[in-house]
Design a protein around this motif. Structure first.
Motif, PDB file in Angstrom:
ATOM      1  N   ILE A  72       0.833  -1.203   0.000  1.00  0.00           N
ATOM      2  CA  ILE A  72       0.000   0.000   0.000  1.00  0.00           C
ATOM      3  C   ILE A  72       0.867   1.253   0.000  1.00  0.00           C
ATOM      4  N   LEU A  73       1.990   1.195   0.703  1.00  0.00           N
ATOM      5  CA  LEU A  73       2.900   2.344   0.752  1.00  0.00           C
ATOM      6  C   LEU A  73       3.564   2.628  -0.583  1.00  0.00           C
ATOM      7  N   THR A  74       3.763   1.593  -1.403  1.00  0.00           N
ATOM      8  CA  THR A  74       4.647   1.750  -2.558  1.00  0.00           C
ATOM      9  C   THR A  74       3.999   1.512  -3.922  1.00  0.00           C
ATOM     10  N   GLU A  75       2.929   0.706  -4.023  1.00  0.00           N
ATOM     11  CA  GLU A  75       2.487   0.254  -5.339  1.00  0.00           C
ATOM     12  C   GLU A  75       1.343   1.035  -5.979  1.00  0.00           C
ATOM     13  N   PRO A  76       0.276   1.423  -5.255  1.00  0.00           N
ATOM     14  CA  PRO A  76      -0.854   2.072  -5.948  1.00  0.00           C
ATOM     15  C   PRO A  76      -0.462   3.390  -6.613  1.00  0.00           C
ATOM     16  N   LYS A  77      -1.355   3.882  -7.473  1.00  0.00           N
ATOM     17  CA  LYS A  77      -1.097   5.156  -8.155  1.00  0.00           C
ATOM     18  C   LYS A  77      -0.970   6.309  -7.171  1.00  0.00           C
ATOM     19  N   ASN A  78      -1.734   6.211  -6.101  1.00  0.00           N
ATOM     20  CA  ASN A  78      -1.706   7.266  -5.085  1.00  0.00           C
ATOM     21  C   ASN A  78      -0.919   6.832  -3.848  1.00  0.00           C
TER      22      ASN A  78
ATOM     23  N   ALA B  94      15.154  17.479  -5.522  1.00  0.00           N
ATOM     24  CA  ALA B  94      15.826  16.576  -4.593  1.00  0.00           C
ATOM     25  C   ALA B  94      15.309  15.159  -4.831  1.00  0.00           C
ATOM     26  N   HIS B  95      15.974  14.204  -4.182  1.00  0.00           N
ATOM     27  CA  HIS B  95      15.604  12.800  -4.351  1.00  0.00           C
ATOM     28  C   HIS B  95      15.321  12.193  -2.981  1.00  0.00           C
ATOM     29  N   LEU B  96      14.362  11.260  -2.938  1.00  0.00           N
ATOM     30  CA  LEU B  96      13.974  10.623  -1.690  1.00  0.00           C
ATOM     31  C   LEU B  96      13.986   9.115  -1.871  1.00  0.00           C
ATOM     32  N   GLU B  97      14.588   8.429  -0.894  1.00  0.00           N
ATOM     33  CA  GLU B  97      14.645   6.977  -0.924  1.00  0.00           C
ATOM     34  C   GLU B  97      14.230   6.422   0.434  1.00  0.00           C
ATOM     35  N   PHE B  98      13.460   5.343   0.406  1.00  0.00           N
ATOM     36  CA  PHE B  98      13.114   4.610   1.619  1.00  0.00           C
ATOM     37  C   PHE B  98      13.760   3.230   1.527  1.00  0.00           C
ATOM     38  N   THR B  99      14.555   2.869   2.496  1.00  0.00           N
ATOM     39  CA  THR B  99      15.172   1.551   2.509  1.00  0.00           C
ATOM     40  C   THR B  99      14.138   0.505   2.896  1.00  0.00           C
ATOM     41  N   PRO B 100      14.368  -0.767   2.530  1.00  0.00           N
ATOM     42  CA  PRO B 100      13.415  -1.819   2.919  1.00  0.00           C
ATOM     43  C   PRO B 100      13.179  -1.891   4.426  1.00  0.00           C
ATOM     44  N   ASP B 101      14.261  -1.739   5.214  1.00  0.00           N
ATOM     45  CA  ASP B 101      14.063  -1.784   6.664  1.00  0.00           C
ATOM     46  C   ASP B 101      13.333  -0.539   7.161  1.00  0.00           C
ATOM     47  N   GLY B 102      13.478   0.580   6.457  1.00  0.00           N
ATOM     48  CA  GLY B 102      12.735   1.778   6.808  1.00  0.00           C
ATOM     49  C   GLY B 102      11.250   1.612   6.565  1.00  0.00           C
ATOM     50  N   LEU B 103      10.882   1.004   5.435  1.00  0.00           N
ATOM     51  CA  LEU B 103       9.467   0.744   5.143  1.00  0.00           C
ATOM     52  C   LEU B 103       8.870  -0.218   6.161  1.00  0.00           C
TER      53      LEU B 103
ATOM     54  N   LYS C  33       5.404  -1.446  10.962  1.00  0.00           N
ATOM     55  CA  LYS C  33       5.270  -1.969  12.325  1.00  0.00           C
ATOM     56  C   LYS C  33       4.698  -0.913  13.268  1.00  0.00           C
ATOM     57  N   LYS C  34       5.134   0.329  13.112  1.00  0.00           N
ATOM     58  CA  LYS C  34       4.573   1.399  13.940  1.00  0.00           C
ATOM     59  C   LYS C  34       3.087   1.605  13.629  1.00  0.00           C
ATOM     60  N   ALA C  35       2.723   1.475  12.345  1.00  0.00           N
ATOM     61  CA  ALA C  35       1.325   1.650  11.959  1.00  0.00           C
ATOM     62  C   ALA C  35       0.448   0.531  12.519  1.00  0.00           C
ATOM     63  N   LEU C  36       0.959  -0.695  12.529  1.00  0.00           N
ATOM     64  CA  LEU C  36       0.172  -1.820  13.029  1.00  0.00           C
ATOM     65  C   LEU C  36      -0.137  -1.679  14.514  1.00  0.00           C
ATOM     66  N   LYS C  37       0.761  -1.057  15.264  1.00  0.00           N
ATOM     67  CA  LYS C  37       0.538  -0.872  16.694  1.00  0.00           C
ATOM     68  C   LYS C  37      -0.647   0.049  16.971  1.00  0.00           C
ATOM     69  N   ARG C  38      -0.970   0.913  16.035  1.00  0.00           N
ATOM     70  CA  ARG C  38      -2.082   1.845  16.229  1.00  0.00           C
ATOM     71  C   ARG C  38      -3.437   1.193  15.960  1.00  0.00           C
TER      72      ARG C  38
ATOM     73  N   ILE D 115      15.740   7.418   4.020  1.00  0.00           N
ATOM     74  CA  ILE D 115      14.999   7.137   5.253  1.00  0.00           C
ATOM     75  C   ILE D 115      15.158   5.652   5.583  1.00  0.00           C
ATOM     76  N   ASP D 116      15.833   5.352   6.689  1.00  0.00           N
ATOM     77  CA  ASP D 116      16.007   3.967   7.101  1.00  0.00           C
ATOM     78  C   ASP D 116      15.336   3.718   8.445  1.00  0.00           C
ATOM     79  N   ALA D 117      15.526   2.521   8.988  1.00  0.00           N
ATOM     80  CA  ALA D 117      14.853   2.142  10.231  1.00  0.00           C
ATOM     81  C   ALA D 117      15.284   3.009  11.401  1.00  0.00           C
ATOM     82  N   ASP D 118      16.560   3.416  11.443  1.00  0.00           N
ATOM     83  CA  ASP D 118      17.037   4.252  12.550  1.00  0.00           C
ATOM     84  C   ASP D 118      16.301   5.587  12.590  1.00  0.00           C
ATOM     85  N   ILE D 119      16.059   6.153  11.435  1.00  0.00           N
ATOM     86  CA  ILE D 119      15.339   7.423  11.377  1.00  0.00           C
ATOM     87  C   ILE D 119      13.891   7.223  11.808  1.00  0.00           C
ATOM     88  N   VAL D 120      13.254   6.140  11.332  1.00  0.00           N
ATOM     89  CA  VAL D 120      11.855   5.886  11.658  1.00  0.00           C
ATOM     90  C   VAL D 120      11.683   5.647  13.156  1.00  0.00           C
ATOM     91  N   GLU D 121      12.578   4.890  13.732  1.00  0.00           N
ATOM     92  CA  GLU D 121      12.480   4.548  15.162  1.00  0.00           C
ATOM     93  C   GLU D 121      13.108   5.597  16.062  1.00  0.00           C
TER      94      GLU D 121
END
Length: 429
Positions: A333-339, A354-363, A368-373, A406-412
């Motif tokens: 859902i985060l990566t595939e749909p048009k929106n 500028a350019h933005l990248e999300f690492t697999p561990d960042g996603l 995981k944070k979203a599931l807790k909610r 954006i990796d897991a360290d930034i997210v956490e």
């Protein structure tokens, strides 16, 4: 500049003070009046009403016509839904077939001369919050060739009580059809949070359940088909307004709700012991597949048990359950749909060169944070917005052509958010 009176019969009608000859209201109440021959006056509201009446009379004199010459196949409808909704294959197929049959039924009612009448089959979507029920309806709204309206059942009450009348659902559809009654009578309505109007308890009460069973009773005729009186200005604030009549026989209703506690009702019916020392030993949380299997076994009796009246359940013959979202589905859902949210942020960064990248561990960390909610896919945006706030605040003032990672360290929050910029410089060094 000189002024003079125009000859009778020439030029536009004159405006004069007085009272409307049709509704009897004064100019102070309804605004400027238009004067006709013999000191007959008419206000703007009556002009609009007369225009609608004449338009409908003309349409009734013409042979009926369908809204769409091309009936999209269920596969075509599902392919559109696939572009925006991840997973939920069974629900998408169910909706695709229901909408396709709705088109065919409309065309059949106009073109066929036989004695067979095809009844509509309203749809009920069941699933946890954030699993895609409303998104499915919104996606259909953008792709269909018939008027489509979305309404929230939580605001509805019985007529005469604080809240919205049930007829306001039809008003939204009429507005979506630009007040074309013929088109609105062939439209589709999605009623969200239908479970919130369940009966408050199974026992007889001396108090009226004005936002529960009373609303369900009011919905019965709309779902089955009736001639409803619609207040064009929204109901109770303007009790003197003229009503518009709409036939709901050809309107397809899609209802959605979470129906919290339905799983336990189904388990109990299937024979699982839920209480006592002999309770079946189960993990604290069931997998999404197990939950989906349980919900797919729902029966009308289960829905009645949690507060829906049997008559309303009977008018929703097609019932489909949506599956809870797991980690893999949320990442898609985060990566595939048009929106997709990641695509949206990537576009924002491209606008700033500028350019933005999300690492697999960042996603994965975001998911995981979203599931807790425990709010399904809705939590993804909230979590991502929190992470990106500081970066988006600084972005317009940064040098161009930098890659932000954006990796897991930034997210956490194990690393300062400004480490994104340091990593970016190392990446481009």
């Amino acid at each position: 500049m000189t002024t003079g009176k125009k000859k009778s019969g020439s030029g536009p009608p004159r405006r004069r003070s007085g009272a409307c000859s049709f509704c009897g209201k004064s100019e102070r109440e309804v605004g400027p009046l238009i004067e006709g021959p013999g000191r007959i006056f008419i206000c703007g509201s009556c002009v609009d009403l007369c225009s609608n009446i004449i338009r409908q009379e003309r349409k009734q004199l013409r042979p009926g016509r369908s809204l769409s010459t091309h009936i999209p196949t269920p596969r075509e409808i599902k392919e559109v839904l696939d572009q925006y909704v991840i997973g939920q294959e069974h629900a998408k197929k169910t909706l695709a077939v229901a909408v396709h049959n709705h088109y065919k039924r409309l065309n059949h009612s106009f073109s066929s001369d036989d004695d067979v009448e095809i009844d509509k089959s309203n749809v009920l979507l069941i699933g946890p919050t954030g699993c895609g029920k409303t998104l499915l309806a919104q996606t259909l709204a953008h792709t269909l060739n018939v008027p489509f309206a979305i309404s929230d059942a939580t605001t509805l009450t019985e007529a005469g009580y604080v809240g919205e009348d049930v007829e306001n659902i039809l008003l939204r559809l009429l507005q979506a059809a630009e007040y074309d009654i013929e088109a609105a009578q062939q439209g589709i309505i999605y009623v969200d949070e239908i479970d919130k109007i369940g009966k408050t308890n199974q026992n007889v009460s001396i108090t009226r359940d004005v936002s529960g069973e009373g609303v369900q009773q009011s919905l019965l005729k709309l779902l089955e088909g009736t001639i409803a009186n619609i207040p064009p200005q929204g109901g109770r604030k303007h009790p003197e307004q003229q009503y518009i009549q709409m036939d709901t026989t050809q309107i397809l209703f899609i209802c959605g709700g979470t129906f919290k506690g339905l799983e336990d009702v189904i388990k109990k019916r299937l024979g699982r012991k839920m209480i006592g020392f002999a309770a079946e030993q189960q993990p604290a949380t069931e997998s999404s597949d197990q939950t989906a299997q349980i919900l797919h076994q729902v029966t009308p009796e289960d829905l009645v048990h949690i507060g829906m009246i049997p008559e309303l359940v009977g008018r929703l013959p097609i019932t489909t359950a949506l599956e809870p979202l797991d980690e893999d589905a949320l990442i898609k859902i985060l990566t595939e749909p048009k929106n997709a949210l990641i695509k949206q942020y990537t576009k924002f960064f491209e606008m700033e060169n500028a350019h933005l990248e999300f690492t697999p561990d960042g996603l994965l960390a975001i998911v995981k944070k979203a599931l807790k909610r425990d709010t399904g896919a809705r939590a993804l945006r909230a979590v991502t917005e929190e992470i990106m706030l500081e970066i988006m605040y600084e972005l317009p003032e940064q040098k161009p052509h930098i890659t932000y990672v954006i990796d897991a360290d930034i997210v956490e929050k194990k690393a300062p958010v400004f480490d994104v910029r340091k990593k970016a410089k190392k990446e481009t060094a």
